[in-house]
Enzyme design. Structure first.
Site, PDB file in Angstrom:
ATOM      1  N   ASN A  10       0.871  -1.183   0.000  1.00 18.67           N
ATOM      2  CA  ASN A  10       0.000   0.000   0.000  1.00 18.67           C
ATOM      3  C   ASN A  10       0.903   1.226   0.000  1.00 18.67           C
ATOM      4  O   ASN A  10       1.538   1.530   1.009  1.00 18.67           O
ATOM      5  CB  ASN A  10      -0.883  -0.036   1.255  1.00 18.67           C
ATOM      6  CG  ASN A  10      -1.692   1.235   1.423  1.00 18.67           C
ATOM      7  OD1 ASN A  10      -1.774   2.053   0.511  1.00 18.67           O
ATOM      8  ND2 ASN A  10      -2.275   1.408   2.599  1.00 18.67           N
ATOM      9  N   TRP A  11       0.939   1.887  -1.141  1.00 15.98           N
ATOM     10  CA  TRP A  11       1.873   3.018  -1.279  1.00 15.98           C
ATOM     11  C   TRP A  11       1.304   4.315  -0.718  1.00 15.98           C
ATOM     12  O   TRP A  11       1.963   5.355  -0.777  1.00 15.98           O
ATOM     13  CB  TRP A  11       2.289   3.166  -2.754  1.00 15.98           C
ATOM     14  CG  TRP A  11       3.132   2.015  -3.222  1.00 15.98           C
ATOM     15  CD1 TRP A  11       3.683   1.026  -2.468  1.00 15.98           C
ATOM     16  CD2 TRP A  11       3.549   1.737  -4.574  1.00 15.98           C
ATOM     17  NE1 TRP A  11       4.398   0.147  -3.248  1.00 15.98           N
ATOM     18  CE2 TRP A  11       4.333   0.559  -4.550  1.00 15.98           C
ATOM     19  CE3 TRP A  11       3.327   2.356  -5.811  1.00 15.98           C
ATOM     20  CZ2 TRP A  11       4.903   0.000  -5.696  1.00 15.98           C
ATOM     21  CZ3 TRP A  11       3.891   1.810  -6.955  1.00 15.98           C
ATOM     22  CH2 TRP A  11       4.674   0.639  -6.904  1.00 15.98           C
ATOM     23  N   LYS A  12       0.105   4.277  -0.228  1.00 16.63           N
ATOM     24  CA  LYS A  12      -0.518   5.439   0.427  1.00 16.63           C
ATOM     25  C   LYS A  12      -0.312   6.709  -0.412  1.00 16.63           C
ATOM     26  O   LYS A  12      -0.321   6.645  -1.632  1.00 16.63           O
ATOM     27  CB  LYS A  12       0.047   5.598   1.850  1.00 16.63           C
ATOM     28  CG  LYS A  12      -0.038   4.306   2.652  1.00 16.63           C
ATOM     29  CD  LYS A  12       0.170   4.517   4.113  1.00 16.63           C
ATOM     30  CE  LYS A  12       0.202   3.164   4.807  1.00 16.63           C
ATOM     31  NZ  LYS A  12       0.083   3.233   6.242  1.00 16.63           N
ATOM     32  N   HIS A  96      -9.551   0.712   4.770  1.00 15.69           N
ATOM     33  CA  HIS A  96      -8.260   0.916   5.434  1.00 15.69           C
ATOM     34  C   HIS A  96      -8.463   1.852   6.629  1.00 15.69           C
ATOM     35  O   HIS A  96      -9.261   2.790   6.560  1.00 15.69           O
ATOM     36  CB  HIS A  96      -7.249   1.508   4.451  1.00 15.69           C
ATOM     37  CG  HIS A  96      -5.855   1.493   4.995  1.00 15.69           C
ATOM     38  ND1 HIS A  96      -5.404   2.437   5.886  1.00 15.69           N
ATOM     39  CD2 HIS A  96      -4.830   0.628   4.811  1.00 15.69           C
ATOM     40  CE1 HIS A  96      -4.154   2.163   6.218  1.00 15.69           C
ATOM     41  NE2 HIS A  96      -3.782   1.062   5.579  1.00 15.69           N
ATOM     42  N   GLU A  98      -6.884   4.245   7.701  1.00 17.19           N
ATOM     43  CA  GLU A  98      -6.678   5.676   7.443  1.00 17.19           C
ATOM     44  C   GLU A  98      -7.900   6.286   6.756  1.00 17.19           C
ATOM     45  O   GLU A  98      -8.150   7.478   6.871  1.00 17.19           O
ATOM     46  CB  GLU A  98      -5.378   5.867   6.636  1.00 17.19           C
ATOM     47  CG  GLU A  98      -4.166   5.616   7.527  1.00 17.19           C
ATOM     48  CD  GLU A  98      -2.918   5.147   6.820  1.00 17.19           C
ATOM     49  OE1 GLU A  98      -2.821   5.285   5.589  1.00 17.19           O
ATOM     50  OE2 GLU A  98      -2.029   4.609   7.520  1.00 17.19           O
ATOM     51  N   GLU A 167      -5.678  -5.487  10.400  1.00 14.13           N
ATOM     52  CA  GLU A 167      -4.665  -4.463  10.605  1.00 14.13           C
ATOM     53  C   GLU A 167      -4.952  -3.725  11.913  1.00 14.13           C
ATOM     54  O   GLU A 167      -5.730  -2.756  11.929  1.00 14.13           O
ATOM     55  CB  GLU A 167      -4.674  -3.451   9.457  1.00 14.13           C
ATOM     56  CG  GLU A 167      -4.371  -4.061   8.099  1.00 14.13           C
ATOM     57  CD  GLU A 167      -3.763  -3.033   7.178  1.00 14.13           C
ATOM     58  OE1 GLU A 167      -2.603  -3.191   6.811  1.00 14.13           O
ATOM     59  OE2 GLU A 167      -4.444  -2.048   6.861  1.00 14.13           O
ATOM     60  N   GLY A 173       2.051   1.916  10.748  1.00 13.13           N
ATOM     61  CA  GLY A 173       2.936   3.066  10.612  1.00 13.13           C
ATOM     62  C   GLY A 173       3.596   3.475  11.926  1.00 13.13           C
ATOM     63  O   GLY A 173       4.191   4.546  12.025  1.00 13.13           O
ATOM     64  N   SER A 212       3.142  -2.453  10.303  1.00 12.25           N
ATOM     65  CA  SER A 212       4.607  -2.402  10.481  1.00 12.25           C
ATOM     66  C   SER A 212       5.313  -3.702  10.091  1.00 12.25           C
ATOM     67  O   SER A 212       6.280  -4.110  10.737  1.00 12.25           O
ATOM     68  CB  SER A 212       4.956  -1.992  11.917  1.00 12.25           C
ATOM     69  OG  SER A 212       4.458  -0.693  12.179  1.00 12.25           O
ATOM     70  N   GLY A 233       2.714  -1.152   4.305  1.00 13.50           N
ATOM     71  CA  GLY A 233       2.820   0.249   3.918  1.00 13.50           C
ATOM     72  C   GLY A 233       4.273   0.643   3.736  1.00 13.50           C
ATOM     73  O   GLY A 233       4.863   0.457   2.675  1.00 13.50           O
ATOM     74  N   GLY A 234       4.877   1.164   4.794  1.00  4.53           N
ATOM     75  CA  GLY A 234       6.221   1.744   4.735  1.00  4.53           C
ATOM     76  C   GLY A 234       7.257   0.882   4.024  1.00  4.53           C
ATOM     77  O   GLY A 234       8.001   1.370   3.162  1.00  4.53           O
TER      78      GLY A 234
HETATM   79  C1  PEP Z   1      -0.874  -0.261   5.767  1.00  6.27           C
HETATM   80  O1  PEP Z   1      -0.759   0.757   5.115  1.00  6.27           O
HETATM   81  O2  PEP Z   1      -1.852  -0.986   5.579  1.00  6.27           O
HETATM   82  C2  PEP Z   1       0.155  -0.585   6.752  1.00  6.27           C
HETATM   83  C3  PEP Z   1       0.045  -1.701   7.414  1.00  6.27           C
HETATM   84  O3  PEP Z   1       1.202   0.316   6.914  1.00  6.27           O
HETATM   85  P1  PEP Z   1       2.604   0.025   7.640  1.00  6.27           P
HETATM   86  O4  PEP Z   1       3.149  -1.256   7.063  1.00  6.27           O
HETATM   87  O5  PEP Z   1       3.466   1.204   7.300  1.00  6.27           O
HETATM   88  O6  PEP Z   1       2.333  -0.118   9.106  1.00  6.27           O
END
Ligand code: PEP
Length: 255
Positions: A10-12, A96, A98, A167, A173, A212, A233-234
């Site tokens: 997920n490149w957000k 999600h 966010e 999640e 994050g 994470s 994500g990251g």
């Molecule tokens: C996500 O964006 O769904 C996520 C889990 O982010 P991260 O891996 O950065 O915690």
């Protein structure tokens, strides 16, 4: 039917076109060499065309991060599921955390899952508890509430196009990862609810873990019972790190 493990990035709201192009090419190369797991990327809406071109003839799934629940209409700034499908996506995230934090209700998430399925997209429906929920021992109640709203919009014939992503919000994050035991416990709970509703077919959707995930912890999370993949994500924003995630999934969950 057991689906391959899914490694989804997920490149957000990150990357500009040339960066997304370069990263997508790296992911496509890695997925071409490491053929075990399914691989998907979810760039922001403006990058879909660029990433689609970069992934051309690769086996990487291209997905959108969100859609509006309506098919069309006066919704300035929003994107419909049919629009992202038309732009070349074959998958979509819904719910999600966010997006939930930005105001999406459980009901809207259910409707967005429906909209994605109706547009012919594979939908990854995300759900998870806040830290306060966990501390109040309300994790399962929150998962039940979120899942119920999703289940209200689907039937058994949708299960082939659906995955769930557990999640925990406190792990997204933050650098704080759920232990494999915490992930497994939530996955077990969600799976039980799915089977309660659909019988044997409730085993069909994968349940991903997200929060994470990085190369250093992906193997133990993928080895946790019930974890059918990871939503990242990251650590999906760097080509070498994305490759390491795919590699861990490719080498028998890396365990
Ligand atoms: C996500 O964006 O769904 C996520 C889990 O982010 P991260 O891996 O950065 O915690």
């Amino acid at each position: 039917m057991t689906r391959p493990i899914l490694v989804a990035g997920n490149w957000k709201m990150h990357l500009l076109a040339d960066e997304a192009d370069a990263l997508a090419i790296e992911v496509a190369l890695a997925a071409g060499e490491l053929t075990g797991p399914d691989v998907a990327v979810f760039p922001s809406a403006t990058l879909i065309g660029t990433v689609r071109a970069a992934l051309d003839e690769s086996r990487v799934t291209l997905g959108a991060q969100a859609c509006h629940e309506a098919a069309k209409g006066a919704h300035t700034g929003e994107t419909s599921a049919a629009m992202v499908a038309d732009a070349g996506c074959t998958a979509m995230l819904a719910g999600h955390s966010e997006r939930r934090a930005a105001g999406a209700t459980d009901e809207q998430v259910g409707l967005r899952v429906r909209a994605g399925l109706d547009a012919g997209l594979r939908v990854i429906a995300c759900l998870g508890e806040q830290l306060a929920d966990r501390e109040a021992e309300a994790t399962n109640a929150v998962l039940d509430r979120q899942l119920t709203a999703i289940l209200a919009e689907i039937d058994e014939s949708d299960l082939a196009s659906l995955d769930l992503a557990y999640e925990p919000v406190w792990a997204i994050g933050t650098g704080r990862t759920a232990t494999p035991e915490i992930a497994s416990e939530a996955h077990r709970h969600l799976r039980a609810r799915m089977v309660e509703k659909f019988g044997e077919s409730g085993n069909e959707p994968r349940i991903l873990y997200g929060g994470s995930v990085k190369p250093a912890n992906v193997s133990e999370l993928l080895a946790a019972p019930g974890v059918g993949g990871v939503l990242v994500g990251g650590a999906s924003l760097d080509g070498a790190s994305f490759r390491a995630l795919i590699e861990a999934a490719h080498t028998g969950r890396g365990s």
